[in-house]
Design a protein around this motif. Structure first.
Motif, mmCIF file in Angstrom:
data_model
loop_
_atom_site.group_PDB
_atom_site.id
_atom_site.type_symbol
_atom_site.label_atom_id
_atom_site.label_comp_id
_atom_site.label_asym_id
_atom_site.label_seq_id
_atom_site.Cartn_x
_atom_site.Cartn_y
_atom_site.Cartn_z
ATOM 1 N N ASP A 76 31.538 56.534 29.286
ATOM 2 C CA ASP A 76 29.971 56.672 29.818
ATOM 3 C C ASP A 76 29.869 56.688 31.046
ATOM 4 O O ASP A 76 30.802 56.040 31.749
ATOM 5 C CB ASP A 76 29.232 55.360 29.290
ATOM 6 C CG ASP A 76 27.752 55.347 29.531
ATOM 7 O OD1 ASP A 76 27.411 55.153 30.862
ATOM 8 O OD2 ASP A 76 26.827 55.683 28.844
ATOM 9 N N ARG A 78 28.634 55.478 33.456
ATOM 10 C CA ARG A 78 28.291 54.124 34.282
ATOM 11 C C ARG A 78 29.610 53.311 33.905
ATOM 12 O O ARG A 78 29.948 52.478 35.121
ATOM 13 C CB ARG A 78 27.274 53.078 33.606
ATOM 14 C CG ARG A 78 25.919 53.758 33.563
ATOM 15 C CD ARG A 78 25.489 53.453 35.110
ATOM 16 N NE ARG A 78 24.115 54.172 35.266
ATOM 17 C CZ ARG A 78 23.679 54.369 36.421
ATOM 18 N NH1 ARG A 78 24.048 53.734 37.388
ATOM 19 N NH2 ARG A 78 22.337 54.679 36.733
ATOM 20 N N GLU A 79 30.563 53.467 33.449
ATOM 21 C CA GLU A 79 31.689 53.046 33.031
ATOM 22 C C GLU A 79 32.678 53.252 34.378
ATOM 23 O O GLU A 79 33.834 52.852 34.713
ATOM 24 C CB GLU A 79 32.548 53.531 31.928
ATOM 25 C CG GLU A 79 31.850 52.407 30.717
ATOM 26 C CD GLU A 79 32.362 53.019 29.465
ATOM 27 O OE1 GLU A 79 33.792 53.541 29.502
ATOM 28 O OE2 GLU A 79 32.023 52.724 28.149
ATOM 29 N N ALA A 81 31.700 53.522 37.473
ATOM 30 C CA ALA A 81 31.399 52.817 38.784
ATOM 31 C C ALA A 81 32.633 51.873 39.300
ATOM 32 O O ALA A 81 33.112 51.346 38.700
ATOM 33 C CB ALA A 81 30.036 52.031 38.500
ATOM 34 N N ARG A 139 25.058 62.669 35.511
ATOM 35 C CA ARG A 139 25.073 61.028 35.421
ATOM 36 C C ARG A 139 26.316 60.522 36.140
ATOM 37 O O ARG A 139 25.988 59.373 36.592
ATOM 38 C CB ARG A 139 25.057 60.711 34.129
ATOM 39 C CG ARG A 139 23.481 61.021 33.597
ATOM 40 C CD ARG A 139 23.276 60.173 32.188
ATOM 41 N NE ARG A 139 24.191 60.768 31.187
ATOM 42 C CZ ARG A 139 24.655 59.978 30.232
ATOM 43 N NH1 ARG A 139 24.707 58.617 30.351
ATOM 44 N NH2 ARG A 139 25.634 60.475 29.330
ATOM 45 N N GLU A 142 25.801 60.803 39.805
ATOM 46 C CA GLU A 142 24.602 59.767 40.356
ATOM 47 C C GLU A 142 25.400 58.345 40.426
ATOM 48 O O GLU A 142 25.169 57.583 41.217
ATOM 49 C CB GLU A 142 23.530 59.601 39.294
ATOM 50 C CG GLU A 142 22.507 58.747 39.842
ATOM 51 C CD GLU A 142 21.790 59.201 41.189
ATOM 52 O OE1 GLU A 142 21.222 58.418 41.886
ATOM 53 O OE2 GLU A 142 21.860 60.550 41.328
ATOM 54 N N THR A 143 26.374 58.043 39.280
ATOM 55 C CA THR A 143 27.087 56.770 39.342
ATOM 56 C C THR A 143 27.912 56.661 40.638
ATOM 57 O O THR A 143 28.139 55.593 41.283
ATOM 58 C CB THR A 143 27.805 56.749 38.253
ATOM 59 O OG1 THR A 143 27.242 56.521 37.131
ATOM 60 C CG2 THR A 143 28.964 55.345 38.347
ATOM 61 N N GLU A 146 25.857 55.964 43.669
ATOM 62 C CA GLU A 146 25.268 54.663 43.798
ATOM 63 C C GLU A 146 26.504 53.646 44.289
ATOM 64 O O GLU A 146 26.220 52.639 44.952
ATOM 65 C CB GLU A 146 24.777 54.147 42.541
ATOM 66 C CG GLU A 146 23.450 55.106 42.173
ATOM 67 C CD GLU A 146 22.994 54.584 40.807
ATOM 68 O OE1 GLU A 146 23.809 53.946 39.991
ATOM 69 O OE2 GLU A 146 21.998 54.994 40.504
ATOM 70 N N CYS A 147 27.768 54.011 43.844
ATOM 71 C CA CYS A 147 28.900 53.099 44.240
ATOM 72 C C CYS A 147 29.614 53.468 45.390
ATOM 73 O O CYS A 147 30.617 52.838 45.982
ATOM 74 C CB CYS A 147 29.882 52.707 43.057
ATOM 75 S SG CYS A 147 30.879 54.320 42.719
#
Length: 214
Positions: A76, A78-79, A81, A139, A142-143, A146-147
């Protein structure tokens, strides 16, 4: 009846043969008669499973994506990040390259995305696959933004479009050309492709830090 009603050996032969025909001759010039003959099937038997060339093409794409999904653990977004964002991206890219180098029909099917007359507008399977890749990529970027691993001085939609275009070019070239090189050279070229993406996406501060440490 569905393709899965065929025994495994014949099912694989249909998928391999159809993939090779579409890749070599393109969608418009691919011959169903040639595919049927090579598979050793009668026309009545073949059309019991596929109503048209379009249905066969979609089946090949769907089965290739399913096979890839079973062999590749796509995280995913988000993983990704954290400070290991690029290391995680590199691991995923390495797994993809290793799968492509196996030379199976599924890796060959990747070329269908780049056949000049591939019917994207009329192929739900191909259209959905491309949309899924674009969504995951957006996505993931975007992750990264953000990080702090990905630059954020461009609008996210523009950045995603640029990266998608670059990745398609790299993937297209690699699928068609990379196997012509020796294993060490393939490894070097794969690292160079990742460095290209990193330079394109990493914030200036990260690039400067990497330059100083090098």
């Amino acid at each position: 009846m569905a393709l899965h009603d065929l025994d495994e050996e014949r099912r694989t032969r249909v998928l391999e043969t159809a993939t090779g025909e579409f890749v070599r001759r393109g969608y418009e010039h691919a011959s169903l008669n040639s595919i049927i003959r090579t598979c050793g099937m009668s026309k009545s038997s073949f059309y019991h499973y596929f109503d048209s060339k379009a249905e066969l093409f979609d089946t090949v794409v769907t089965e290739a994506m399913r096979a890839l999904g079973s062999e590749l653990a796509v995280p995913d977004p988000r993983e990704l990040a954290g400070p290991e964002f690029w290391e995680r991206v590199t691991r995923l890219a390495t797994q993809l390259r290793e799968l492509a180098e196996r030379g199976t029909w599924t890796s060959e099917a990747g070329k269908l995305f780049y056949v000049s007359d591939t019917p994207i507008e009329h192929s739900p399977a191909l259209r959905d696959a491309i949309a899924a890749v674009r969504d995951w990529l957006a996505r993931a970027l975007e992750t990264g933004r953000e990080c702090g691993a990905v630059r954020d001085d461009l609008p996210s939609s523009l950045q995603a479009s640029l990266v998608f275009a670059v990745l398609r070019s790299l993937d297209d070239w690699s699928l068609h050309q990379l196997r012509e090189y020796s294993a060490p050279e393939r490894e070097r070229l794969a690292r160079a492709q990742l460095r290209t993406l990193h330079r394109m996406l990493a914030p200036d501060s990260v690039l400067a830090s990497g330059s100083e440490s090098g």
